[in-house]
Motif scaffolding. Structure first.
Motif, mmCIF file in Angstrom:
data_model
loop_
_atom_site.group_PDB
_atom_site.id
_atom_site.type_symbol
_atom_site.label_atom_id
_atom_site.label_comp_id
_atom_site.label_asym_id
_atom_site.label_seq_id
_atom_site.Cartn_x
_atom_site.Cartn_y
_atom_site.Cartn_z
ATOM 1 N N GLN A 172 0.827 -1.213 0.000
ATOM 2 C CA GLN A 172 0.000 0.000 0.000
ATOM 3 C C GLN A 172 0.863 1.266 0.000
ATOM 4 O O GLN A 172 0.573 2.219 -0.727
ATOM 5 C CB GLN A 172 -0.939 0.007 1.223
ATOM 6 N N ASP A 173 1.948 1.261 0.789
ATOM 7 C CA ASP A 173 2.829 2.438 0.833
ATOM 8 C C ASP A 173 3.423 2.722 -0.546
ATOM 9 O O ASP A 173 3.510 3.872 -0.981
ATOM 10 C CB ASP A 173 3.969 2.218 1.842
ATOM 11 N N ARG A 174 3.837 1.638 -1.210
ATOM 12 C CA ARG A 174 4.451 1.805 -2.535
ATOM 13 C C ARG A 174 3.425 2.340 -3.544
ATOM 14 O O ARG A 174 3.725 3.227 -4.361
ATOM 15 C CB ARG A 174 4.993 0.438 -2.980
ATOM 16 N N ALA A 175 2.197 1.821 -3.436
ATOM 17 C CA ALA A 175 1.136 2.270 -4.351
ATOM 18 C C ALA A 175 0.785 3.738 -4.083
ATOM 19 O O ALA A 175 0.582 4.527 -5.006
ATOM 20 C CB ALA A 175 -0.102 1.399 -4.166
ATOM 21 N N ARG A 176 0.742 4.092 -2.794
ATOM 22 C CA ARG A 176 0.399 5.480 -2.451
ATOM 23 C C ARG A 176 1.455 6.436 -2.990
ATOM 24 O O ARG A 176 1.129 7.495 -3.534
ATOM 25 C CB ARG A 176 0.253 5.645 -0.932
ATOM 26 N N ALA A 177 2.725 6.064 -2.836
ATOM 27 C CA ALA A 177 3.815 6.930 -3.322
ATOM 28 C C ALA A 177 3.670 7.152 -4.826
ATOM 29 O O ALA A 177 3.808 8.280 -5.325
ATOM 30 C CB ALA A 177 5.170 6.293 -2.995
ATOM 31 N N GLU A 178 3.359 6.075 -5.553
ATOM 32 C CA GLU A 178 3.184 6.201 -7.008
ATOM 33 C C GLU A 178 2.005 7.129 -7.316
ATOM 34 O O GLU A 178 2.116 8.054 -8.130
ATOM 35 C CB GLU A 178 2.938 4.819 -7.633
ATOM 36 N N ALA A 179 0.862 6.882 -6.631
ATOM 37 C CA ALA A 179 -0.342 7.669 -6.913
ATOM 38 C C ALA A 179 -0.136 9.142 -6.566
ATOM 39 O O ALA A 179 -0.507 10.033 -7.339
ATOM 40 C CB ALA A 179 -1.524 7.093 -6.140
ATOM 41 N N GLN A 180 0.489 9.408 -5.421
ATOM 42 C CA GLN A 180 0.669 10.807 -5.013
ATOM 43 C C GLN A 180 1.607 11.546 -5.951
ATOM 44 O O GLN A 180 1.383 12.715 -6.264
ATOM 45 C CB GLN A 180 1.175 10.872 -3.566
ATOM 46 N N SER A 181 2.656 10.858 -6.422
ATOM 47 C CA SER A 181 3.605 11.571 -7.288
ATOM 48 C C SER A 181 2.958 11.907 -8.631
ATOM 49 O O SER A 181 3.243 12.937 -9.218
ATOM 50 C CB SER A 181 4.892 10.762 -7.471
ATOM 51 N N VAL A 182 2.035 11.050 -9.105
ATOM 52 C CA VAL A 182 1.373 11.320 -10.388
ATOM 53 C C VAL A 182 0.235 12.323 -10.212
ATOM 54 O O VAL A 182 0.048 13.234 -11.018
ATOM 55 C CB VAL A 182 0.832 10.008 -11.016
ATOM 56 N N LEU A 183 -0.546 12.167 -9.140
ATOM 57 C CA LEU A 183 -1.793 12.937 -9.016
ATOM 58 C C LEU A 183 -1.642 14.289 -8.338
ATOM 59 O O LEU A 183 -2.456 15.193 -8.568
ATOM 60 C CB LEU A 183 -2.847 12.102 -8.263
#
Length: 450
Positions: A287-298
């Motif tokens: 989840q942490d890895r997914a959040r980092a990806e989502a936050q950097s894009v969004l």
């Protein structure tokens, strides 16, 4: 989380079951009739009233779904269950009647049209995000919320906010139908002929009639009004024609296909999202890895169609959720003529089952098959084509697959960028398949705004 602990799964059977035991098990959870050896063998055969085979061998599945497709039409059981609700639409039709409808509908599902429908998905992600924020600090049943979000999407993309369409009534009709239709009848397992009336199928006439009536009215109203600036799914289907025969769908055919997309489209994506969020709550590192990806894009906004290609890890989570909990966990076919699968004789009339749930957890095909590891999908080419069938395979692969994945990534990325989801002790979901593989008891998670 210890590394030897896996997410929830269906207990498979170790002893062969008789007819009555199979029926009782199937009514509770159709996947519970899968024998344990199905996750270690390429094929398992037996007899429960009728001869049956379960096939987990990718080459044999390829033969059934592609090379010898005509020999393995959808089983009569499947057709009898669904025909009252969705008529002879794409999901059920066979042969030429299926082919022309598929050709007429295909242009609606191009990548460009899917991107045009993405704003509806972004809006639904925003609304879901607001509901989840309002629930804080109480846990929320994300399974229920995802059903609401995806139903919003499907009614918006099919009827783009037409006031004439009563989405709630259609939703109730579909739910009532699925709840009843899913209860496999003893007659079906025993292979009784189709003309024998099935108890429990006679019901649901009223909610179905109402549902079809609402959809017919919506189709006719749109025909008279013409398309909007950005065509929605109904506009695209109204304009669709079969490139070979120039045939177009009449109101009844359009209605049956629309109801198919509504039934198949919202529930399966909702389940993909619910299981994805359950898995993220189960494994905080993922989840942490997914959040980092989502936050950097969004950067704080909700995800849009153009973001999807920049969210590969979110997509891998959805793919892995579809592997562990495929919405259609089992498909069955009836052999029309003798054949050989896996070097074994299949006779005319045999029931041939692809237990997708067992295929996706087959230890010969997947390393550490019951573990949640999204990185398996880092290189899709490494995955054997017929070992992974969340959307079926061959020419009948789900026409809405790209729509569903785009929607799942948009909603999942939006939510993971804004909340930390943690599981609620003692509230584990139970995977149960009646018609689709649902989390019984819901998926209860705490959602902490980040």
């Amino acid at each position: 989380m210890s590394s030897n602990q896996n997410p929830v799964s269906v207990p498979l059977v170790s002893e062969p079951m008789g007819i009555l035991a199979s029926l009782a098990a199937a009514r509770r959870n159709i996947l519970s009739i899968i024998p344990n050896i199905a996750v270690t063998q390429p094929m398992v055969s037996g007899r429960t009233g009728k001869r049956w085979h379960m096939v987990m061998d990718p080459a044999s599945i390829r033969r059934m779904l592609l090379e010898n497709l005509e020999n393995y039409p959808k089983s009569l059981v499947t057709k009898n269950l669904l025909k009252p609700a969705i008529g002879d639409s794409l999901f059920i039709a066979e042969g030429a009647h299926w082919r022309w409808q598929r050709r007429a509908a295909a242009p609606a599902f191009t990548h460009r049209n899917m991107l045009n429908l993405a704003p509806f998905m972004t809006a639904a992600a925003e609304r879901s995000s607001e509901r989840i924020a309002q629930a804080h600090p109480q846990p929320v049943d994300v399974a229920q919320d995802m059903v609401r979000a995806t139903f919003d999407v499907i009614s918006d993309v099919t009827f783009s906010g037409d006031g004439s369409f009563d989405g709630d009534a259609v939703h109730r009709g579909i739910d009532a139908y699925i709840a009843e239709a899913g209860k496999i009848s003893l007659f079906d397992i025993l292979g009784f002929p189709d003309w024998m009336p099935r108890p429990g199928r006679m019901f649901s006439g009223q909610s179905l009639k109402q549902m079809k009536h609402i959809a017919d009215d919506a189709v006719d109203a749109r025909r008279n009004r013409g398309p909007k600036d950005v065509p929605d799914l109904l506009d695209l289907l109204l304009e669709g024609e079969d490139s070979e025969t120039k045939r177009r769908m009449n109101t009844a055919e359009l209605r049956d296909n629309l109801l198919t997309f509504i039934v198949a489209g919202h529930e399966t994506t909702a389940l993909t999202l619910a299981w994805s969020l359950y898995l993220c709550g189960f494994d905080q590192d993922v989840q942490d890895r997914a959040r980092a990806e989502a936050q950097s894009v969004l950067q704080g906004r909700a995800a849009e169609g153009a973001d999807v290609e920049n969210l590969p890890f979110i997509r891998m989570i959805a793919d892995e959720a579809l592997r562990l909990y495929p919405p259609a966990g089992m498909i069955s076919r009836t052999a029309m003529a003798a054949d050989t699968l896996c070097g074994r004789e299949v006779r005319k009339g045999d029931t041939v089952i692809i237990p997708i749930y067992a295929l996706h957890r087959n230890q010969v095909l997947w390393e550490d098959a019951d573990a949640f590891r999204p990185d398996r999908f880092a290189d899709r080419r490494a995955i054997e084509r017929y070992a992974y069938l969340p959307f079926g395979g061959g020419p009948r692969i789900c026409i809405g697959a790209s729509f569903a994945l785009q929607e799942a990534v948009i909603i999942l990325a939006t939510l993971l960028s804004r909340f930390r989801f943690t599981s609620v002790p003692g509230a584990e979901p139970k995977p149960v398949m009646i018609l689709t593989l649902r989390p019984e008891g819901g998926v209860w998670l705490k959602a902490e705004p980040v």
